[in-house]
Structures are given as structure tokens and as C-alpha cells.
Design a protein around this motif. Sequence first.
Motif, mmCIF file in Angstrom:
data_model
loop_
_atom_site.group_PDB
_atom_site.id
_atom_site.type_symbol
_atom_site.label_atom_id
_atom_site.label_comp_id
_atom_site.label_asym_id
_atom_site.label_seq_id
_atom_site.Cartn_x
_atom_site.Cartn_y
_atom_site.Cartn_z
ATOM 1 N N SER A 183 0.895 -1.266 -0.021
ATOM 2 C CA SER A 183 0.071 -0.149 0.060
ATOM 3 C C SER A 183 0.651 1.362 0.044
ATOM 4 N N TRP A 184 2.005 1.242 0.805
ATOM 5 C CA TRP A 184 2.993 2.401 1.072
ATOM 6 C C TRP A 184 3.644 2.488 -0.257
ATOM 7 N N LEU A 185 4.005 1.514 -1.079
ATOM 8 C CA LEU A 185 4.858 1.692 -2.189
ATOM 9 C C LEU A 185 3.916 2.320 -3.372
ATOM 10 N N VAL A 186 2.497 1.631 -3.585
ATOM 11 C CA VAL A 186 1.663 2.216 -4.302
ATOM 12 C C VAL A 186 1.191 3.668 -4.207
ATOM 13 N N TRP A 187 0.887 4.010 -2.957
ATOM 14 C CA TRP A 187 0.561 5.411 -2.726
ATOM 15 C C TRP A 187 1.735 6.358 -3.253
ATOM 16 N N ASN A 188 2.935 5.958 -3.041
ATOM 17 C CA ASN A 188 4.224 6.757 -3.619
ATOM 18 C C ASN A 188 4.285 6.684 -5.073
ATOM 19 N N LEU A 189 4.207 5.387 -5.471
ATOM 20 C CA LEU A 189 4.412 5.215 -6.751
ATOM 21 C C LEU A 189 3.580 6.065 -7.867
ATOM 22 N N LEU B 292 -3.604 6.907 -5.363
ATOM 23 C CA LEU B 292 -4.273 5.426 -4.877
ATOM 24 C C LEU B 292 -3.907 5.209 -3.390
ATOM 25 N N HIS B 293 -4.712 4.825 -2.702
ATOM 26 C CA HIS B 293 -4.679 4.198 -1.248
ATOM 27 C C HIS B 293 -5.480 2.641 -1.361
ATOM 28 N N ILE B 294 -4.681 1.783 -1.852
ATOM 29 C CA ILE B 294 -5.296 0.470 -2.007
ATOM 30 C C ILE B 294 -4.315 -0.397 -1.565
ATOM 31 N N THR B 295 -4.861 -1.767 -1.371
ATOM 32 C CA THR B 295 -3.987 -2.670 -0.824
ATOM 33 C C THR B 295 -4.479 -4.050 -1.570
ATOM 34 N N PRO C 79 -10.392 3.079 13.709
ATOM 35 C CA PRO C 79 -11.293 3.472 12.798
ATOM 36 C C PRO C 79 -11.242 2.982 11.403
ATOM 37 N N ARG C 80 -12.235 2.467 10.766
ATOM 38 C CA ARG C 80 -12.189 2.159 9.409
ATOM 39 C C ARG C 80 -11.490 2.986 8.387
ATOM 40 N N SER C 81 -11.822 4.377 8.653
ATOM 41 C CA SER C 81 -11.223 5.490 7.865
ATOM 42 C C SER C 81 -9.775 5.316 7.613
ATOM 43 N N LEU C 82 -9.037 4.596 8.370
ATOM 44 C CA LEU C 82 -7.710 4.445 8.062
ATOM 45 C C LEU C 82 -7.441 3.511 6.941
ATOM 46 N N LEU C 83 -8.443 2.671 6.684
ATOM 47 C CA LEU C 83 -7.909 1.658 5.773
ATOM 48 C C LEU C 83 -8.067 1.674 4.424
ATOM 49 N N PRO C 84 -7.150 0.891 3.606
ATOM 50 C CA PRO C 84 -7.272 1.207 2.045
ATOM 51 C C PRO C 84 -8.365 0.371 1.480
ATOM 52 N N GLU C 85 -8.582 0.734 0.288
ATOM 53 C CA GLU C 85 -9.508 -0.224 -0.393
ATOM 54 C C GLU C 85 -8.836 -1.500 -0.796
ATOM 55 N N VAL C 86 -9.354 -2.614 -0.759
ATOM 56 C CA VAL C 86 -9.041 -4.301 -1.063
ATOM 57 C C VAL C 86 -9.018 -4.275 -2.570
ATOM 58 N N ARG C 87 -8.027 -4.691 -3.293
ATOM 59 C CA ARG C 87 -8.225 -5.011 -4.656
ATOM 60 C C ARG C 87 -7.723 -6.295 -4.828
ATOM 61 N N SER C 88 -7.861 -7.084 -6.109
ATOM 62 C CA SER C 88 -7.503 -8.142 -6.473
ATOM 63 C C SER C 88 -5.928 -8.167 -6.653
ATOM 64 N N ASN C 89 -5.300 -9.643 -6.858
ATOM 65 C CA ASN C 89 -3.957 -9.425 -6.998
ATOM 66 C C ASN C 89 -3.383 -9.355 -8.232
ATOM 67 N N SER C 90 -4.223 -9.174 -9.572
ATOM 68 C CA SER C 90 -4.063 -9.163 -10.616
ATOM 69 C C SER C 90 -4.883 -8.265 -11.513
ATOM 70 N N GLU C 91 -4.615 -7.076 -11.834
ATOM 71 C CA GLU C 91 -5.395 -6.179 -12.336
ATOM 72 C C GLU C 91 -4.720 -4.894 -12.472
ATOM 73 N N VAL C 92 -5.325 -4.103 -13.610
ATOM 74 C CA VAL C 92 -4.438 -2.756 -13.683
ATOM 75 C C VAL C 92 -5.149 -1.846 -12.730
ATOM 76 N N ALA D 9 1.064 -8.568 -4.465
ATOM 77 C CA ALA D 9 0.944 -9.702 -3.555
ATOM 78 C C ALA D 9 1.797 -9.878 -2.678
ATOM 79 N N GLY D 10 1.730 -10.422 -1.237
ATOM 80 C CA GLY D 10 2.487 -10.631 -0.066
ATOM 81 C C GLY D 10 3.533 -11.397 -0.736
ATOM 82 N N ASP D 11 4.802 -11.272 -0.204
ATOM 83 C CA ASP D 11 5.996 -12.011 -0.792
ATOM 84 C C ASP D 11 5.654 -13.544 -0.775
ATOM 85 N N GLN D 12 4.987 -14.035 0.223
ATOM 86 C CA GLN D 12 4.909 -15.509 0.234
ATOM 87 C C GLN D 12 3.998 -16.020 -0.476
#
Length: 494
Positions: free
Chosen positions: A165-171, A176-179, A208-221, A240-243
Amino acid sequence: MSYILALDQGTTSSRAIVFDAKGRIKKIAQKEFRQIFPQPGWVEHEARDIWSTQVGVAQEAITGAGLRASDIAAIGITNQRETTVIWDRATGQPIHNAIVWQDRRTAGICDALRAAGHEAVFQHKTGLLLDAYFSGTKIRWLLDNVDGARAKAERGELAFGTIDSWLVWNLTGGELHITDASNAGRTLLYNLHTGDWDDELLGLLDIPRSLLPEVRSNSEVYGTTAEGLFGARIPIAGMAGDQQAATFGQVCHTRGMAKNTYGTGCFMLMNTGGEIVPSANKLLTTLAWQRDTTTYALEGSVFVAGALVQWLRDGLGIIRSSGEIEALAATVPDTDGVCLVPAFVGLGAPHWDAYARGTLIGLTRGTTKGHIARAALEAIAFQSADVLEAMQRDGGDLKELRVDGGASANNLMMQFQADILGVSVVRPTVTETTALGAAYLAGLAVGYWADTEELRALWQVDRVFEPAMSDDERAGRLATWRKAVERSKGWADV
Ligand SMILES: Nc1ncnc2c1ncn2[C@@H]1O[C@H](COP(=O)(O)OP(=O)(O)O)[C@@H](O)[C@H]1O
Ligand SMILES: O=P(O)(O)OC[C@H](O)CO
């Protein structure tokens, strides 16, 4: 010709790898960053270091490969999981250092929730256990301990993210605030059954829910990189998470297939298909990836693996580089009774003891550094044997274990792993499977690869390690190891 760029943000280094259409590495750039240990059992990263090293190696990989941004068809992101960052939405500045997955400071919060009888609801909804490992209690700690954080969070001024999420925000320049679903599944806040953040769990952790990013799939633009970052906007198309990414990169795409990644820690994941399989043996049930459908896995998380080798290098100074451990361990035929339990940050699966600490036992006047080196390599393999046994008790029937990660290069350790598991250990030619998995997820989303069948055809064996130890010897060695593990438990007072 175009390529896929994978950004692999690991616990100790940021890596960027350019892959070609055959899944071969064209260029790697890597940079280590600072590990911060403010107190025993605490581990932090400076989130700005994570971003600056990651964007730096991305630029280096593109130019080092002789390419331009327009040659990159898509970016895939993969990351150390659970590590928690909270930043100010207006300034983009983190409010505190990132609290790393290994950090134990929230063990007390977990104890209190457990004592109040809440473990069952967390376990049922998230597939996880109440442990300081996961993001939820780290968020709670930051809100309770950083001046003004809770009030700002209530006003919606702060954002939480795992490293993806942190990387996408900066990229994306803060657009975008997503995970992604695999990372969301490691927070203790995401309900696997509803596929959404869970209000009851948020209430129990007072987040608080307002802290949280939007959840997206692992493979989409998801979007594109910000103007000016790489010279051209590049689609960000997989995350995706590394594991989970390594499981995808090892093409463990069908139910029953499993991989073990030997990096800083060691993580064994077995694909359980579309079924959410609860563990009766203290493994985690985790979301593996979401594409058109959702795939789940059982996971055994071991906190210290390659980090033990780093400790022999940096803490004890008995080797100068990680690779030297194999030759040092080979100076002796066995450990001569020495056992090393690397519970530096407690023990993960299947013990879950936040208070266990490292134990070196069985020392005699004849013990040499060779014995200690050998005991270290065996410890990494023994920890994975404990996890595999739990997986087998949960119904897993493994014929082979696919391995990867930096420490899987160690042949002596891989042979011992096969011996102590009694299962074939198979190492592919590309052991950077974490990055490869992220590249695959991104490449599939933009049509760079057609389907998973095409990916499976790219996977190639480097070496197979067959078990050669007798059943009696294996049972004896495991019994000694388990005796040592018992000695390490419950040591710390905190
Ligand atoms: N030949 C080796 N034998 C044992 N451990 C090794 C060897 N080479 C590297 N390592 C360990 O592997 C880890 C690096 O693996 P890597 O997959 O890059 O980890 P991460 O992604 O967690 O940063 C380090 O902890 C290092 O000590
Ligand atoms: O940095 P690694 O590769 O050991 O992975 C860390 C894990 O994602 C922690 O859950």
C-alpha cells in the motif's frame, strides 16, 4: 521487445528485477536498508528508506538493462508482509517508523485479547492467531502511542498501509490508497468469508475504518506510475504478499502443491484450492491470491531462518558472508550434540510463543564454530520440519516440496532438509520466485502472458534433493531438537 518489472520489497533489502517473456532474469538491482532495534524484541524500518531504496533500484534495473520505461509492459509489486506504516494523507509523511512483522511489542495486547476470550472470533474470521506478528495490534499500538494519532485517525486524516500500500501510494504520487487481498489477509482485520474489512474486529482493536485502504484483487491494472517518476507512465498491474507471490511464482497453482521460501524467515505455503481450510494444528489459513476466483493456502511461518546466518556473520563474526556458512558447516561431520533454537523474536508456527528466546545448548569443551554453523543450518531445516508435520496432521499429503529464496542456494542445508522431512526437496532454476510471482500476476493482467498454463511450462528444475536418512535416525534427531525447543520457551519476561 517488452519486459515486466517486479518490485520485491523484502525485510532486509529492496530489489527490482526485470523479467523477459520466458520468465528469465534480465537485470537485478538490490539495496539493503537500515534495520532499527530500539529495544529487545522491537524491530522498525524507516518507511522513507523503504520507498527511496525501492524506487532507486527500480530506476537502476530499468537503465541497467539498457531499457526505457516505455519498454516495461507492467509493474508487479511484492512485499514483506504485516509490516505496518501509518502516514498523514495530506503530507504523505509517516507518523512513526514502520513496525516490522518481527516486532514483539504488542504481545501484551494479544494476551489481553486472548484473556478476554476473543481468539476464537479472530481465528474463525481471519484464519490467523492472536500474535504480535500481524498488523492489527501494531496499528492499535501506533494509535495509542503516537501523540495526536488517534484524534487525527478519527478525523480521517491518516492512512494505514502494509508495504504494498505504501509503495503504491508513493508510486502513484498519493493518488491510490489500496492494498491487495493477500496483504489484507495478514492484518487481523480482514474477514476471509465476506472478503471485506470486518467491523467487529475493528471494534475489538479500536481501529477506525477510515484508516484502511481499499482492497483489490492480486492481478488487475490498478493505475499507473506518476508522471516523471520513470520517464513514462507504467501500469501497476499485480500485487501480492511475498510468500503468496512465491507460491504463484513456483506455479503451485493446484491444490496440494507446496513451497518453502528461505529468506529472512522461512514460510511454507500449501495451496488448498478454493476452500478455506481451518487448521487444527496452529497453522495459518491465508488468502493466496484473488484473480477471477480466490485461492487459499495453509501457511507455517518461521520467523528466523536466513536471519540466523546473518547473526553468525554480524553478531558472532564467525563467517564474513552468508555463503561461507556451508563450507564452515562442512568442516565437521555432525553438530556433536549442539542444538541452536533461533527464537530471537519468539517462535512462530506451530509454537506461537512470543516469550521464547534463542537457545544454544549441548555445548562441550570440544564444540567448535563448525558445529555451531552446522547447528544453525540444521535449525532452519528443523523448524520447517515442525511446520510440515503440522501440515500433514491438517491433512496435507506432500510428495515434494518446492524451495526458493536466498538461503535455498545452500546445498548442505537442502540435503539435510530432505533428510529430516523424508520428502523430496526440489529447487527450480529461478529461485527469485517471489519477484517472478509478482511479475506473473502483473503480466497476466496486461496480457503479457496468456494464462497460467503458459507459466507452468516456464518452470524448470535445477536440482532435486532426495531423502537419504533412516527413519530411526530422523526420529532421534527430531526428538533432540524438540527437547531443545522446549528449553527456549517462555524465557523473556516482557
Ligand atoms: N548460502 C547461504 N546459506 C545460508 N543462508 C544464506 C545463504 N545465502 C544467503 N543466505 C541468507 O538468505 C537471506 C537472504 O535471502 P533473501 O531471499 O534475499 O531474503 P529476504 O527477501 O528476506 O531479504 C539472508 O538472511 C542470508 O543470510
Ligand atoms: O522478507 P521475507 O522474504 O523473509 O518475508 C517476510 C514475510 O513476508 C513476513 O510475513
